[in-house]
Design a protein around this motif. Sequence first.
Motif, PDB file in Angstrom:
ATOM      1  N   ARG A 175     -11.154 -17.961 -16.136  1.00 14.44           N
ATOM      2  CA  ARG A 175     -11.565 -17.974 -17.535  1.00 14.44           C
ATOM      3  C   ARG A 175     -10.905 -16.838 -18.320  1.00 14.44           C
ATOM      4  O   ARG A 175     -10.515 -17.025 -19.477  1.00 14.44           O
ATOM      5  CB  ARG A 175     -13.094 -17.859 -17.637  1.00 14.44           C
ATOM      6  N   VAL A 176     -10.817 -15.664 -17.701  1.00 16.59           N
ATOM      7  CA  VAL A 176     -10.182 -14.527 -18.375  1.00 16.59           C
ATOM      8  C   VAL A 176      -8.731 -14.850 -18.706  1.00 16.59           C
ATOM      9  O   VAL A 176      -8.259 -14.622 -19.829  1.00 16.59           O
ATOM     10  CB  VAL A 176     -10.268 -13.259 -17.491  1.00 16.59           C
ATOM     11  N   THR A 180      -9.294 -15.750 -22.890  1.00 20.56           N
ATOM     12  CA  THR A 180      -9.491 -14.472 -23.582  1.00 20.56           C
ATOM     13  C   THR A 180      -8.190 -13.963 -24.193  1.00 20.56           C
ATOM     14  O   THR A 180      -7.085 -14.397 -23.838  1.00 20.56           O
ATOM     15  CB  THR A 180     -10.037 -13.411 -22.615  1.00 20.56           C
ATOM     16  N   ARG A 181      -8.315 -13.022 -25.099  1.00 17.40           N
ATOM     17  CA  ARG A 181      -7.121 -12.407 -25.708  1.00 17.40           C
ATOM     18  C   ARG A 181      -6.307 -11.661 -24.664  1.00 17.40           C
ATOM     19  O   ARG A 181      -5.072 -11.667 -24.716  1.00 17.40           O
ATOM     20  CB  ARG A 181      -7.554 -11.455 -26.829  1.00 17.40           C
ATOM     21  N   GLN A 184      -4.339 -14.209 -22.827  1.00 16.90           N
ATOM     22  CA  GLN A 184      -3.198 -14.644 -23.623  1.00 16.90           C
ATOM     23  C   GLN A 184      -2.073 -13.614 -23.567  1.00 16.90           C
ATOM     24  O   GLN A 184      -0.889 -13.961 -23.473  1.00 16.90           O
ATOM     25  CB  GLN A 184      -3.641 -14.878 -25.068  1.00 16.90           C
TER      26      GLN A 184
END
Length: 309
Positions: A175-176, A180-181, A184
Motif C-alpha cells: 500500500r505504501v 502514498t506520496r 510515488q
Amino acid sequence: MGFAHEFWQLTVDGATIGSLYAVIALGYTLVYGVLTLINFAHSEVFMLGAFGGLFAARALVSGGPTPSGPASVALVAVGLGVGAASGGLAAFALERGAYRPLRRRGAPRLAYLISAIGASLFAYNLAGKEFGRQSVPVPDLFTNGTVIGVLGAEISTQALVIFGVAAVMLVLVDRVVTVTRLGQAIRAVAQDADTASLMGVDVERVIVATFVIGGLLAGAGGFLYAMTFNASYTMGFVPGIKAFTAAVLGGIGNVRGAVVGGLLLGLVESYGGYVFQASYKDVIAFLVLVGVLLVRPSGLMGVRQLRAA
C-alpha cells in the motif's frame, strides 16, 4: 504416511517460512529498484534486528510463567517494534556509511559491492564478539500449541503469529508503494532519478527512506525468525541468500513479485525437504536460484523497475 497425506501440513509450514522470506526479500527489491544495486549487507540488518527484539523480550520477561492473553500480544508487539527499529537504524547507518560516500563521489558499481560486503563482514564479526558465538533463544512470549486444524494440517500459535504478522507487513508495504506520496516518489526515482529530481523529488531522502523501510521489514522479520530458530550472529547468511533467491524468483524490483517468490520458495523447500531429506532444503533453494537465472533471469513477474504490480 505419504506425500499426499502430509501435503496440507507441508503447505502450512512452507507458507509460514515463505512469508518470512518474502518480508526479507522486499528489502532487496526496494534497494535494487531505486539504486539497481544488491544490498549484500541486508542479511546482517536482519540479524541485528533479531537481536534488538530478543534483548527487548528478555528485558520484559523475568523468567516467570509463560505470558498469556493481552500480555503475550504486548510482548510480541514490543519485540517486533524494537526489532524493526533496530533493523531500520542499522539500514540507515549502512546507507550513510557504506553507500552515500560512494554515491557522492560517483564511484563505480564494483565499489558499492565491495563496500556492502565489507559492511556485512564488519557487522557479522562485531555481533559475534558482542553477542557471543552461541545461539540465544527468544524467551517464550506465549503458549505454543495447535490453534486450528485445516484439512488435516495443524496450525500452531507460533505459525499463526509469524504468518499473520508477515502478511500484515507485506500488505502495508504494498500500500505504501502503491498509493502514498512516498511510494510515488520511490517509483519515480526507480524509473528515472534525474527526471524525478527535476520534478522536485528529493532523491537522497527517497534513497534513505527506501533503505529504512527495508531495514524495518528485515528487523521485524529477524525477530519472527528468531522466535523459531533462535538468534545467532550467523543467522543472517542463509535466510538472506534465500530471500535474495525469492526476490530473483519473483522478479527483483517488483514488490508483489518478492511476495510471490518468497511464498513459492517456502513451498518448494517444504515439499522438497519431505520428498528428499530435510537436509536438502538449502540445496533446493540454491538450485531454484540457478534454475531461475538460467531459464528466466527477469523472474516470474518479468519486471525489473520498481513497481507494485
